[in-house]
Enzyme design. Sequence first.
Site: not given
Length: 524
Positions: A401-402, A443
Amino acid sequence: MYHYKIEILILSQNDFLYNAVRSMPPLEGFAHQVLLQKDADEAIKSADIIICELVDADVLQALQQAKTGAEVILCAPAALVQQLSGKTYQFLTDIWAQPYGEAFVIFKLKRLFEAIKAVKDRNLYRSYLETAINSIPNLIWFKDVRGAHLKVNDGFCRAVGKTKADVEGRGHYYIWDIKQEEYEQGEYVCLETEEIVLQKRKTCVFDEKVKTKHGMRQFKTYKSPIFDDEQQLIGTVGIAQDVTDLENMGAELEVILRNLPFAVLLTNEAGIIINANENCSQYFAVDRETLLGQEYASWKHKNLFDMGEINAKGYADATLFVNGRARNMEIYEQPIYDVFGTAVGVLCMCRDVTVERSLSKRILHNANTDHLTELYNRRHFYEYMGKLKNMVQQVNLFYIDLDNFKKINDIHGHQTGDIALIMVTDVLRETFCESFIARIGGDEFLAVVLGPRNESELAELGERFLTNLQRAIGRNEKFAVLSASLGIAASEQLADVDLLIRQSDIALYDAKRHGKNQYKIYQP
């Protein structure tokens, strides 16, 4: 194939039904739009499915405003159900007696979705049939065992000069404008051939003379029996070509060959090509006169050199190069027998399926792939993981996960955000080059690494990804705020996909909680 969105309206004071419906994956070709409301309004008039837990006079009155064909389900205690009026039952599809659990709701809705899909499929197949038979210039008809015409095509109507409404449900003497006495005598009215087909219970070919108000007509007819699910005869289907004006069977064959939408050639018993239609000239860039007289085996070796083995149904695939371009061909090859069962030649049909195959591949690709990153999508991830269930191998899941991705979109715009996602995709492919990688959210990404890995090896992969990502981020100052957090979980023999995802998600949350830009390995 169709794509149909089902609008589901839930009238309830709580979100139990809403959550249960949202948890159900849609059937192939369908999507769900679920709306939860605590009172009835105009949404009733557009919903495809209404599930109502609100039982009072006003709501019951409002439910009657549902659109035609909508599925209306009333949820109420058993005691209250007994008090419903007969008028109420008229607009309901089903009644669910409370209390019930999630499994009950999912079971009932699955059956309802399947019923809706069955109707859609039936309508699609009906459209297929109507389009197919009306696209054929020959006469086509379906009869019941009594001889009444149940369905005919446009070609049939043109031949008899009547509409489908006039023809369907009627018998031969009315349709062809002959006297009933002549029909009952059976001469020139196809009675005998119909009986042959019903007795032999297989497709038969006939040369038939039919008496019409315009005089005698000669038909080449193909008649087949129709069976129900229990293999009981329920009627026949016939295809007829009016060959009255053909001088001989050779002329008839020429007409058929000329009008077929694919390349067709015939050989004699010696394997020499004796006939070919004009499509052969277009497919193989050779004039018809040059093609005739060639040895079929040599011609096939030269033009269809990579042709595969003929399967049991007579089909094979081959590649044909036309003006330097490869074309996918479907080849149908069958021996031709005379009336004594002796092989007298070969029929070869070649159909260009390049566009069809390309579209099939494109559809499959689009269904399984995220359009921006070209990574696999959530749907294909679950399909892939389903194949790994209970296989004797270790499955290692990396949940990425960004961090701060929203800031990039907010500051620099979504186009820059898309560039960042593509950059992360490149890093994922660099790090997990031999692995399955999917984008499952805006994302969020998943990488599946197969095979035994100890904790230090998993940590090394996680660290490598973070290092590669930071290197890539450093090349664009707009991405300076960006980083990633990883959750890693492993299963020695995958039995529960969702459990492995939850474990990696727990590890990911732990990485976020400890400051982001790091990985964590799930610890039971």
